[in-house]
Write a protein that holds these residues in place. Structure first.
Motif, PDB file in Angstrom:
ATOM      1  N   GLU A   1       6.132  -5.783  -5.669  1.00 23.32           N
ATOM      2  CA  GLU A   1       5.389  -4.529  -5.840  1.00 23.32           C
ATOM      3  C   GLU A   1       6.237  -3.371  -5.307  1.00 23.32           C
TER       4      GLU A   1
ATOM      5  N   ASN B   1      -0.083   0.448   4.106  1.00 19.46           N
ATOM      6  CA  ASN B   1      -0.522  -0.841   3.563  1.00 19.46           C
ATOM      7  C   ASN B   1      -0.760  -0.792   2.062  1.00 19.46           C
ATOM      8  N   THR B   2      -0.533  -1.927   1.429  1.00 18.65           N
ATOM      9  CA  THR B   2      -1.050  -2.113   0.064  1.00 18.65           C
ATOM     10  C   THR B   2      -2.181  -3.146   0.178  1.00 18.65           C
ATOM     11  N   LYS B   3      -1.806  -4.369   0.602  1.00 15.76           N
ATOM     12  CA  LYS B   3      -2.831  -5.384   0.906  1.00 15.76           C
ATOM     13  C   LYS B   3      -2.672  -5.743   2.375  1.00 15.76           C
ATOM     14  N   ARG B   4      -3.406  -5.064   3.215  1.00 17.83           N
ATOM     15  CA  ARG B   4      -3.192  -5.143   4.671  1.00 17.83           C
ATOM     16  C   ARG B   4      -3.327  -6.569   5.209  1.00 17.83           C
ATOM     17  N   THR B   5      -4.425  -7.233   4.856  1.00 14.72           N
ATOM     18  CA  THR B   5      -4.659  -8.571   5.406  1.00 14.72           C
ATOM     19  C   THR B   5      -3.600  -9.563   4.910  1.00 14.72           C
ATOM     20  N   ARG B   6      -3.184  -9.398   3.667  1.00 15.07           N
ATOM     21  CA  ARG B   6      -2.114 -10.280   3.153  1.00 15.07           C
ATOM     22  C   ARG B   6      -0.853 -10.150   4.013  1.00 15.07           C
ATOM     23  N   ASP B   7      -0.448  -8.886   4.279  1.00 10.43           N
ATOM     24  CA  ASP B   7       0.842  -8.655   4.938  1.00 10.43           C
ATOM     25  C   ASP B   7       0.793  -8.868   6.448  1.00 10.43           C
TER      26      ASP B   7
ATOM     27  N   SER C   1     -12.730  -9.840  -0.799  1.00 14.93           N
ATOM     28  CA  SER C   1     -11.566  -9.075  -1.242  1.00 14.93           C
ATOM     29  C   SER C   1     -10.766  -8.525  -0.065  1.00 14.93           C
ATOM     30  N   ARG C   2     -11.445  -8.251   1.065  1.00 13.50           N
ATOM     31  CA  ARG C   2     -10.725  -7.719   2.211  1.00 13.50           C
ATOM     32  C   ARG C   2      -9.975  -8.839   2.949  1.00 13.50           C
TER      33      ARG C   2
ATOM     34  N   SER D   1      -4.643 -13.729   2.499  1.00 14.26           N
ATOM     35  CA  SER D   1      -4.116 -13.575   3.860  1.00 14.26           C
ATOM     36  C   SER D   1      -2.912 -14.496   4.012  1.00 14.26           C
TER      37      SER D   1
END
Lengths: 295, 295
Positions: free
Chosen positions: A47, A107-113, A133-134, A138
């Motif tokens: 991304e 952040n783009t996907k905070r919990t993922r990163d 979704s939040r 992860s």
């Protein structure tokens, strides 16, 4: 150059707005500190990542001057704060830290990163079905750190006048990512700021490698500031309990070359804490700094 | 529109620079918080005064929303700090103070505007013959406050969506000016921040009206935060001694409606103190604030 969001169009609009305003009211935009936005197309994260970069005003007497770099998670929340702190504290008449470059990572996907493992258990110890979704995805911290190491750092080091000294700073999920990075990628940074790290994540997952990876008496040569605030207690414990655990663990390890400081802010909340903690952290990291220092 | 510094030219250059940069490196300027510069031709001070104005992002759901105003001395030093603090602390997820307008007043002749009397005696109790230009002229606080009351405030109130609640904030010379204003122009502001006020000025001149003008048990209806740091001792006393005197005096007066707080920062210097003190002052002024409040 013809997409609706291209910079040319945005700045044409800005230009017209400012011109109209200035004719009418003798106003101009306030000239904030020097910061810019760059978009890095990340192959690792698949991304585009927008990055905020704040750099010290150039000293015309010393154009070859180089600066340490502070990499900051949750860039959209705390980039202005850190830019302002580093500017103010390095002013000639304040001069308690060196001028530095602040690299804010929004952040783009905070919990993922910013989490090291896959989990859907929330802060209250419950599966987060109400807000999947939040919480999902992860567990992407390793890829996120790889992005910083292999894509972001080379860009910054090629395009800005950097010194080797690097700080990694984060709050909450960013706080565990900062400590996780110190434990699993120890060559990336020299100093770490971890404000209310979410040790609760996935059954205190990050406390486990802390114990395993840090051999008693080993040499670390790092600086670490960590803290928590008045953040309440849940069935799964509290920020405060976990921070005390971590602090005891570090003390027990008798690590060599690790300068660390733990601070508890009972008068602050989870969200007001970064204001006081980022200031204290910068003062701690540079507690012995003199303007003649190399780092 | 043809002067070398007109805004049209400046923004044409900015526009071209940004466009060139964005083509070459996909960079754009970072979009800081909304602030602007306005020049007020002051008849009272007989000079143009540049003013920095920071205002909250407009809420499209509530375009008629109005904001308290913080008037800040030494605008060139602390405007970024206060803009960032007020923005951060009033965010929906922090929400401990209201959104507010910050009006930064940069200095032209600092000693002239921020001292109440003519004096050439410096901080060390010596006549300042070595640096007459800095110490002279002095004693212009009354005109400076008149400028704020009669020229600056009407401009701000006409051009921005203001609430009546107003804060006056200053450091060092700005600190005595803040307290001097409370004593001599008590209708101008509702709350005052005085960080390390230079009470040493002219034989502790500002401590005298404090004693004379505040009748024991009188009603003030103000909020006041004052503080000092680790600033050393000279033959004429110290910031700390003078602050303790002022604090004792206020306590002795038993004023009604004056909410005040004194804080001592032994770990801070005269120049690092504003970072922690402006934060504490905002939290103190709004200690009982709820987002439904009118002030």
């Amino acid at each position: 150059m013809n997409s609706p969001n291209n910079p040319l169009k945005i700045f044409t609009i800005l230009f017209l707005l400012v011109t109209l305003q200035s004719t009418a009211q003798k106003k101009a935009l306030y000239n904030h500190t020097s910061s810019e936005i760059v978009v890095i197309p990340s192959k690792i994260l698949n991304e585009d990542r927008t990055i905020y970069i704040h750099y010290p005003k150039l000293d015309s007497m010393n154009l070859s001057k180089r600066f340490p770099v502070l990499y900051l998670m949750d860039g959209e929340s705390h980039f202005d704060m850190l830019s302002q702190y580093t500017d103010y504290l390095s002013r000639w008449d304040v001069n308690v830290i060196p001028q530095m470059i602040v690299v804010g990572i929004p952040n783009t996907k905070r919990t993922r990163d910013l989490t090291p493992t896959k989990s859907i258990i929330n802060y209250f110890g419950q599966p987060d079905t109400s807000n999947i979704s939040r919480m999902k995805p992860s567990g992407g911290s390793d890829q996120f750190l790889q992005f910083i190491q292999d894509e972001l750092m080379p860009y910054i080091e090629t395009n800005y006048k950097t010194k080797p000294f690097k700080i990694f700073a984060g709050h909450s999920f960013g706080g565990i990512t900062s400590i996780y990075c110190m434990l699993t990628h120890p060559d990336m940074f020299n100093a770490y700021i971890s404000i209310s790290p979410s040790f609760w994540w996935d059954g205190e997952y990050v406390l486990k490698p802390t114990d395993k990876k840090l051999e008693k008496g080993s040499v670390l040569n790092k600086t670490l500031f960590y803290c928590d605030a008045n953040e309440g207690v849940t069935d799964t414990g509290s920020f405060h309990t976990n921070l005390l655990k971590f602090d005891t663990l570090l003390t027990h390890k008798e690590l060599k070359g690790l300068c660390y400081k733990y601070k508890y802010y009972p008068a602050e909340s989870h969200m007001t804490e970064p204001i006081v903690a980022y200031y204290d952290a910068l003062r701690f990291i540079y507690r012995d700094w003199k303007s003649s220092d190399a780092k």
